[in-house]
Design a protein around this motif. Sequence first.
Motif, PDB file in Angstrom:
ATOM      1  N   THR A  33       1.049  -2.355  10.166  1.00 36.92           N
ATOM      2  CA  THR A  33       0.095  -3.413  10.476  1.00 36.92           C
ATOM      3  C   THR A  33      -0.308  -3.402  11.947  1.00 36.92           C
ATOM      4  N   LEU A  34       0.584  -2.958  12.834  1.00 40.89           N
ATOM      5  CA  LEU A  34       0.212  -2.929  14.251  1.00 40.89           C
ATOM      6  C   LEU A  34      -0.402  -1.586  14.648  1.00 40.89           C
ATOM      7  N   ILE A  63      -2.944   8.808   6.221  1.00 39.14           N
ATOM      8  CA  ILE A  63      -3.152   7.400   5.880  1.00 39.14           C
ATOM      9  C   ILE A  63      -4.607   7.157   5.546  1.00 39.14           C
ATOM     10  N   GLY A  93      -3.502  -3.721   5.785  1.00 39.92           N
ATOM     11  CA  GLY A  93      -2.088  -4.005   5.994  1.00 39.92           C
ATOM     12  C   GLY A  93      -1.791  -5.488   6.037  1.00 39.92           C
ATOM     13  N   ASN A  94      -2.683  -6.261   6.637  1.00 43.16           N
ATOM     14  CA  ASN A  94      -2.421  -7.695   6.777  1.00 43.16           C
ATOM     15  C   ASN A  94      -2.654  -8.451   5.477  1.00 43.16           C
ATOM     16  N   SER A 138      -8.329  -2.505  14.826  1.00 39.85           N
ATOM     17  CA  SER A 138      -7.459  -1.469  14.281  1.00 39.85           C
ATOM     18  C   SER A 138      -6.230  -2.093  13.623  1.00 39.85           C
ATOM     19  N   ALA A 139      -5.644  -3.056  14.306  1.00 38.51           N
ATOM     20  CA  ALA A 139      -4.418  -3.666  13.785  1.00 38.51           C
ATOM     21  C   ALA A 139      -4.685  -4.452  12.506  1.00 38.51           C
ATOM     22  N   SER A 152     -10.395   3.442  13.485  1.00 36.49           N
ATOM     23  CA  SER A 152      -9.399   3.816  14.493  1.00 36.49           C
ATOM     24  C   SER A 152      -8.584   5.024  14.034  1.00 36.49           C
ATOM     25  N   MET A 160       0.827   6.105  14.830  1.00 34.75           N
ATOM     26  CA  MET A 160      -0.235   6.943  14.264  1.00 34.75           C
ATOM     27  C   MET A 160      -1.231   7.362  15.344  1.00 34.75           C
ATOM     28  N   TYR A 203      -6.256   5.254   2.456  1.00 40.13           N
ATOM     29  CA  TYR A 203      -6.835   3.998   2.946  1.00 40.13           C
ATOM     30  C   TYR A 203      -8.309   3.903   2.503  1.00 40.13           C
TER      31      TYR A 203
HETATM   32  N1  ILE Z   1      -3.172  -1.513  11.115  1.00 39.48           N
HETATM   33  C1  ILE Z   1      -4.103  -1.310  10.059  1.00 39.48           C
HETATM   34  C2  ILE Z   1      -3.714  -2.144   8.871  1.00 39.48           C
HETATM   35  O1  ILE Z   1      -2.867  -2.967   8.963  1.00 39.48           O
HETATM   36  C3  ILE Z   1      -4.241   0.148   9.725  1.00 39.48           C
HETATM   37  C4  ILE Z   1      -2.999   0.743   9.209  1.00 39.48           C
HETATM   38  C5  ILE Z   1      -4.786   0.944  10.873  1.00 39.48           C
HETATM   39  C6  ILE Z   1      -3.099   2.140   8.802  1.00 39.48           C
HETATM   40  O2  ILE Z   1      -4.271  -2.032   7.832  1.00 39.48           O
END
Ligand code: ILE
Length: 443
Positions: free
Chosen positions: A223-224, A100, A26-27, A21-22, A320, A228, A104
């Motif tokens: 990112t974490l 999101i 985002g990363n 999920s994290a 997630s 949400m 996304y």
């Molecule tokens: N944490 C993920 C990301 O960094 C998602 C953010 C779930 C919405 O992409």
Amino acid sequence: MVQKREHWGSHWGFIMAAMGSAVGLGNIWRFSYAMGQGGGSAFLIIYLLSVLVIGFPVMLIEFSIGRRAQTDAVDAFKKIAPGTPWMAAGGLGVLAAFLILSFYGVIGGWSLRYSFEYLTGGITGDSTDFFVGFIGDTFSPIFWQFIFMGLTIGIVYLGVQKGIELSSKWMMPILSILLVGLAAFSLTLGGAAEAFAFMFQPDWAAFTDPSVYISAMGQAFFTLSLGMGAMLTYSSYLEPKERLTSSAAFIIVLDTLFALISGLVIFPALFAYGLDPAEGAGLVFMVLPNIFEALGGIGTLAGFAFFILLSMAALSSAISLLEVAVAYFIRKLNMSRKKVTVIVGAIIFLLGIPSSLSQGAVSITIFGESFLDFMDSFTGNLLLPLGGLIMVLFVGWTWTKKEVLHHGDIAHNPLGPLYFLTAKFVAPAAILVVLIMGMLNWL
Ligand code: ILE
């Protein structure tokens, strides 16, 4: 009909799912462009601070609420504090997950399309033209968004253990190997020194820019997967005796490493070819293909590896987000997981269409931003910190110290008292200050 709640098959399965999920767009996609626009290292330092001072306590708090309540993001607050307005935090979480995932899914679709292009020969010619032409088209990006959302729905449809847990256990190791391999390759291209300077040498002027603080904190939440309801929902599938502190620390360290190593994939290649790191949201889609093309055959292979990495990271995060809404509606509507997943997934897909169209096919702007960019900054810079703030206040100020430490599983840890102070005072104050700075800056 009262449905039996599902649980994770193993603690490792939970860790992989939460890490899945994290680690996401985002990363890679968001981190690289936010850092590119935020002056590189200044952004990085503020982001790392936010992760430590805000990210860790908020994650542990979401875990504490979820494991304690054993139910979805809204019901959790109703169960622990019946008849109080705290459930607003859960409601904000479900709303944020919904909004999101809508955009996304669009970017997940772009990643899939690019993976497909590299599988079938790569992108040649002007990659900016290619990207602008693709996202500005009416149907093609919606088609790929549809495929991406279909995959997301398929996994969540299969359930917590057979869908989310199993797919994460496969995807996360593959992702890690691809990422490290790509970074090693990128560092040989000749831009490593410049990339290191950009990422790690502080540019002091950027510290006086309030927008850098807002985007760095927003990035930490995004990112974490905080604010949400995702971490709350995932931890509600834990058995009550499962460890939390070490899990939160592990996920945070790995997520941060993932972002840093992604930077080492993107920036050395970028500088090696003299391209601009402040390109914005299209950074990985417009800039990287130039590099892959210049590298010939090995470039096509690297391109495929990169976009498959991006697609898988996006998918393990998208599930997630969908699960937050699905868990809520299964209980609320008392319907089966399968039905709820298909219906909610379809609604989110439809909601994403304006984001997709706003990239060129139809002009849809809010406050001067395209609909997609607006959704991104509205959720990331406002909804998530707000939801996170309410959750921290709820735990820090309505639970006793003993409860906070016990449910956070940190009572016997020497860092327990520090955690308590941070959760009660430092984190909410920091979030509030940045939120207010954001409002002032915006006005
Ligand atoms: N944490 C993920 C990301 O960094 C998602 C953010 C779930 C919405 O992409």
